[in-house]
Design an enzyme around this catalytic site. Structure first.
Site, PDB file in Angstrom:
ATOM      1  N   ASP A  22       1.665 118.408 101.067  1.00  0.00           N
ATOM      2  CA  ASP A  22       0.969 118.415  99.782  1.00  0.00           C
ATOM      3  C   ASP A  22       1.845 117.633  98.816  1.00  0.00           C
ATOM      4  O   ASP A  22       2.968 118.047  98.527  1.00  0.00           O
ATOM      5  CB  ASP A  22       0.808 119.874  99.337  1.00  0.00           C
ATOM      6  CG  ASP A  22       0.213 120.024  97.942  1.00  0.00           C
ATOM      7  OD1 ASP A  22       0.086 119.009  97.230  1.00  0.00           O
ATOM      8  OD2 ASP A  22      -0.105 121.168  97.584  1.00  0.00           O
ATOM      9  N   ASP A  38      -5.590 120.396  99.467  1.00  0.00           N
ATOM     10  CA  ASP A  38      -4.655 119.470  98.801  1.00  0.00           C
ATOM     11  C   ASP A  38      -3.600 118.904  99.745  1.00  0.00           C
ATOM     12  O   ASP A  38      -2.628 118.298  99.291  1.00  0.00           O
ATOM     13  CB  ASP A  38      -4.000 120.150  97.584  1.00  0.00           C
ATOM     14  CG  ASP A  38      -3.218 121.397  97.935  1.00  0.00           C
ATOM     15  OD1 ASP A  38      -3.045 121.685  99.136  1.00  0.00           O
ATOM     16  OD2 ASP A  38      -2.774 122.082  96.998  1.00  0.00           O
ATOM     17  N   GLY A  72      16.639 112.498 108.725  1.00  0.00           N
ATOM     18  CA  GLY A  72      16.436 112.356 110.170  1.00  0.00           C
ATOM     19  C   GLY A  72      15.234 113.071 110.739  1.00  0.00           C
ATOM     20  O   GLY A  72      14.737 112.702 111.798  1.00  0.00           O
ATOM     21  N   TYR A 120       8.685 131.005  95.762  1.00  0.00           N
ATOM     22  CA  TYR A 120       7.343 130.524  96.065  1.00  0.00           C
ATOM     23  C   TYR A 120       7.137 129.144  95.454  1.00  0.00           C
ATOM     24  O   TYR A 120       7.261 128.975  94.246  1.00  0.00           O
ATOM     25  CB  TYR A 120       6.273 131.492  95.536  1.00  0.00           C
ATOM     26  CG  TYR A 120       4.886 130.998  95.858  1.00  0.00           C
ATOM     27  CD1 TYR A 120       4.410 131.015  97.170  1.00  0.00           C
ATOM     28  CD2 TYR A 120       4.066 130.467  94.878  1.00  0.00           C
ATOM     29  CE1 TYR A 120       3.158 130.525  97.488  1.00  0.00           C
ATOM     30  CE2 TYR A 120       2.801 129.967  95.180  1.00  0.00           C
ATOM     31  CZ  TYR A 120       2.358 130.009  96.489  1.00  0.00           C
ATOM     32  OH  TYR A 120       1.113 129.527  96.802  1.00  0.00           O
ATOM     33  N   LYS A 178       1.941 127.213  99.437  1.00  0.00           N
ATOM     34  CA  LYS A 178       1.813 127.808 100.762  1.00  0.00           C
ATOM     35  C   LYS A 178       2.112 126.750 101.831  1.00  0.00           C
ATOM     36  O   LYS A 178       2.062 125.554 101.570  1.00  0.00           O
ATOM     37  CB  LYS A 178       0.392 128.379 100.900  1.00  0.00           C
ATOM     38  CG  LYS A 178       0.298 129.573 101.788  1.00  0.00           C
ATOM     39  CD  LYS A 178       1.071 130.755 101.276  1.00  0.00           C
ATOM     40  CE  LYS A 178       1.104 131.877 102.296  1.00  0.00           C
ATOM     41  NZ  LYS A 178       2.194 132.815 102.032  1.00  0.00           N
ATOM     42  N   LYS A 182     -10.496 120.737 131.473  1.00  0.00           N
ATOM     43  CA  LYS A 182      -9.903 120.734 132.820  1.00  0.00           C
ATOM     44  C   LYS A 182      -8.992 121.960 132.990  1.00  0.00           C
ATOM     45  O   LYS A 182      -9.488 123.064 132.975  1.00  0.00           O
ATOM     46  CB  LYS A 182      -9.182 119.416 133.106  1.00  0.00           C
ATOM     47  CG  LYS A 182     -10.141 118.228 133.193  1.00  0.00           C
ATOM     48  CD  LYS A 182     -11.079 118.376 134.371  1.00  0.00           C
ATOM     49  CE  LYS A 182     -12.108 117.260 134.434  1.00  0.00           C
ATOM     50  NZ  LYS A 182     -13.211 117.584 135.347  1.00  0.00           N
TER      51      LYS A 182
HETATM   52  P1  13P Z   1      -0.901 124.986  97.940  1.00  0.00           P
HETATM   53  O1  13P Z   1       0.203 125.542  98.777  1.00  0.00           O
HETATM   54  O2  13P Z   1      -2.061 124.558  98.742  1.00  0.00           O
HETATM   55  O3  13P Z   1      -0.388 123.925  97.045  1.00  0.00           O
HETATM   56  O4  13P Z   1      -1.456 126.157  97.015  1.00  0.00           O
HETATM   57  C1  13P Z   1      -0.603 126.717  96.089  1.00  0.00           C
HETATM   58  C2  13P Z   1      -1.183 127.800  95.267  1.00  0.00           C
HETATM   59  O5  13P Z   1      -0.418 128.606  94.763  1.00  0.00           O
HETATM   60  C3  13P Z   1      -2.613 127.925  95.043  1.00  0.00           C
HETATM   61  O6  13P Z   1      -2.923 128.960  94.144  1.00  0.00           O
HETATM   62  P1  13P Z   2     -17.062 120.047 132.540  1.00  0.00           P
HETATM   63  O1  13P Z   2     -17.716 120.617 133.754  1.00  0.00           O
HETATM   64  O2  13P Z   2     -17.733 118.830 132.031  1.00  0.00           O
HETATM   65  O3  13P Z   2     -15.572 119.904 132.642  1.00  0.00           O
HETATM   66  O4  13P Z   2     -17.308 121.086 131.344  1.00  0.00           O
HETATM   67  C1  13P Z   2     -17.130 122.406 131.583  1.00  0.00           C
HETATM   68  C2  13P Z   2     -16.881 122.992 130.297  1.00  0.00           C
HETATM   69  O5  13P Z   2     -15.839 122.805 129.775  1.00  0.00           O
HETATM   70  C3  13P Z   2     -17.919 123.769 129.634  1.00  0.00           C
HETATM   71  O6  13P Z   2     -17.353 124.617 128.679  1.00  0.00           O
HETATM   72 MG    MG Z   3      -0.754 122.302  96.140  1.00  0.00          MG
HETATM   73 MG    MG Z   4      -2.099 123.124 100.227  1.00  0.00          MG
END
Ligand code: 13P
Ligand code: 13P
Ligand code: MG
Ligand code: MG
Length: 372
Positions: free
Chosen positions: A11, A52, A103, A231, A234, A245
């Site tokens: 964010d 956000d 890094g 804080y 979030k 598969k």
């Molecule tokens: P974000 O972590 O998405 O920025 O939200 C912070 C927040 O305090 C919303 O009320």
């Molecule tokens: P396939 O037989 O095409 O792999 O799909 C099976 C399946 O994942 C259905 O949920």
């Molecule tokens: Mg935010």
């Molecule tokens: Mg956020």
């Protein structure tokens, strides 16, 4: 071909309040990854936002925790922060908690989930991105879709999945080092449940197949208040899950999200609300929420991504969205009392601590019990 799927999100500022990044920020992020693709650092990339938070999906051959890839993400977020500042957006640079890149983005604010894979002939996967929640939001749906035949019918119907899965779980309260435990289903089912029931403390970091050791999922584990000590917003996590598969099907992985489970997040990161599965590039609104999750499906082939399938953009999820709103309104009706607001262990990073200290000084002792 061996490739790495890296999702790094942050964010870096938003319009309104904590609602959505500006178009100019999204365009800048796209330019950054497009030029890295042209330069050969990436083989492909996509930019999305969830509330956000901007998520960079980067495909490359450099492996996980690669300094060049992490620097690209960090530099991109520095650039989007500059735009947010120039536009006067709210919370510009919010998740960039350190001054200089060192890094790896882990421990610096942005969240990251990465998997290195040997590409299968068809390589379908999902990128989940959340806003207004912590990484524990994935505990319920990831455990259920890999371990419970109620959601993962493949555990009963597909012999290749019978050997089960291994979960690496992190104790996110340990800030000295990555404190992790590795447990398997079916053997350790109850031990895993014992940990995952506390999603603010123990979170799933990755999932592997027992039969082959192949990695099926990775999730971000960063907790901003553990980095900042207070804080600052979030965590708003991301996760990558490979499907089909020998892995659960795409539908099996989506199945647990139909519960619209309660999680901690929403307004000021301090309220329990129901998760709402939303379409790509959805915004935040009611009570700085609700907590939202998007799910983008792709295939990747020789390092190149297909177009996206927006997995929660389907009429079934309209019903779940309505249910989620009803569940959120039901707990919001209780305001700040009891379980509707976070417990003290989470609130201790907020201003409530000073309030309690001030009030404590005003308490008087009455009817002192004599002990001697
Ligand atoms: P974000 O972590 O998405 O920025 O939200 C912070 C927040 O305090 C919303 O009320
Ligand atoms: P396939 O037989 O095409 O792999 O799909 C099976 C399946 O994942 C259905 O949920
Ligand atoms: Mg935010
Ligand atoms: Mg956020």
């Amino acid at each position: 071909m061996k490739i790495t799927l890296s999702v790094i999100k942050a964010d870096t500022g938003s319009i309104g309040g904590h609602n959505r990044p500006s178009e100019a920020m999204v365009v800048k992020a796209k330019e950054q990854v497009e030029s890295a693709t042209a330069n050969g650092l990436l083989t492909d990339a996509r930019i999305t936002f969830t509330g956000d938070d901007i998520a960079l999906l980067m495909i490359h051959t450099k492996g996980v925790d690669n300094a060049d890839i992490h620097k690209l993400a960090w530099d991109t977020f520095v650039e989007t922060t500059k735009i947010a500042k120039s536009q006067g957006l709210y919370g510009a640079g919010q998740d960039l908690l350190k001054d200089a890149f060192s890094g790896n983005v882990r421990g610096m604010g942005p969240g990251s989930a990465e998997i290195e894979i040997e590409e299968r002939p068809a390589e379908p996967f999902i990128v989940f991105a959340g806003d207004k929640c912590g990484p524990g939001v994935f505990n319920y749906p990831l455990f259920e879709c890999f371990a419970n035949p109620y959601h993962n019918a493949g555990l009963l119907l597909a012999p290749e999945m019978r050997a089960g899965f291994t979960f690496t779980i992190m104790d996110v309260n340990n800030t000295e080092a990555d404190k992790i435990i590795t447990l398997k289903v079916p053997e350790d089912y109850y031990d895993i449940a014992t940990l995952l029931r506390d999603p603010n403390h123990f979170v799933i970091e990755s999932v592997r197949e027992n039969a082959t050791g192949l990695q099926a999922a990775a999730a971000s584990t960063s907790r901003l208040h553990n980095i900042a000590g207070k804080y600052v917003g979030k965590d708003d996590p991301v996760a990558i899950v490979r499907t089909q598969k020998t892995f659960p099907s795409t539908g099996e992985i989506l199945s647990p999200w139909a519960l619209a489970h309660y999680t901690l997040g929403d307004n000021r990161g301090s309220h329990h609300v129901a998760v709402m599965p939303v379409k790509q590039n959805s915004i935040i609104s009611y009570f700085d929420g609700p907590t939202i999750i998007s799910a983008a499906g792709y295939c990747v082939h020789e390092g190149h991504l297909t177009e996206v399938v927006d997995l929660f953009d389907q009429p079934f999820w309209d019903y779940v969205r309505n249910k989620s709103a009803e569940k959120t309104l039901a707990i919001r009706a209780q305001g700040f009392y009891g379980p509707s607001m976070a417990g003290m262990d989470e609130l201790e990073y907020t201003g409530v601590v000073e309030n309690l200290k001030r009030l404590d000084a005003k308490f008087i002792l009455r009817n002192t019990i004599k002990t001697s």
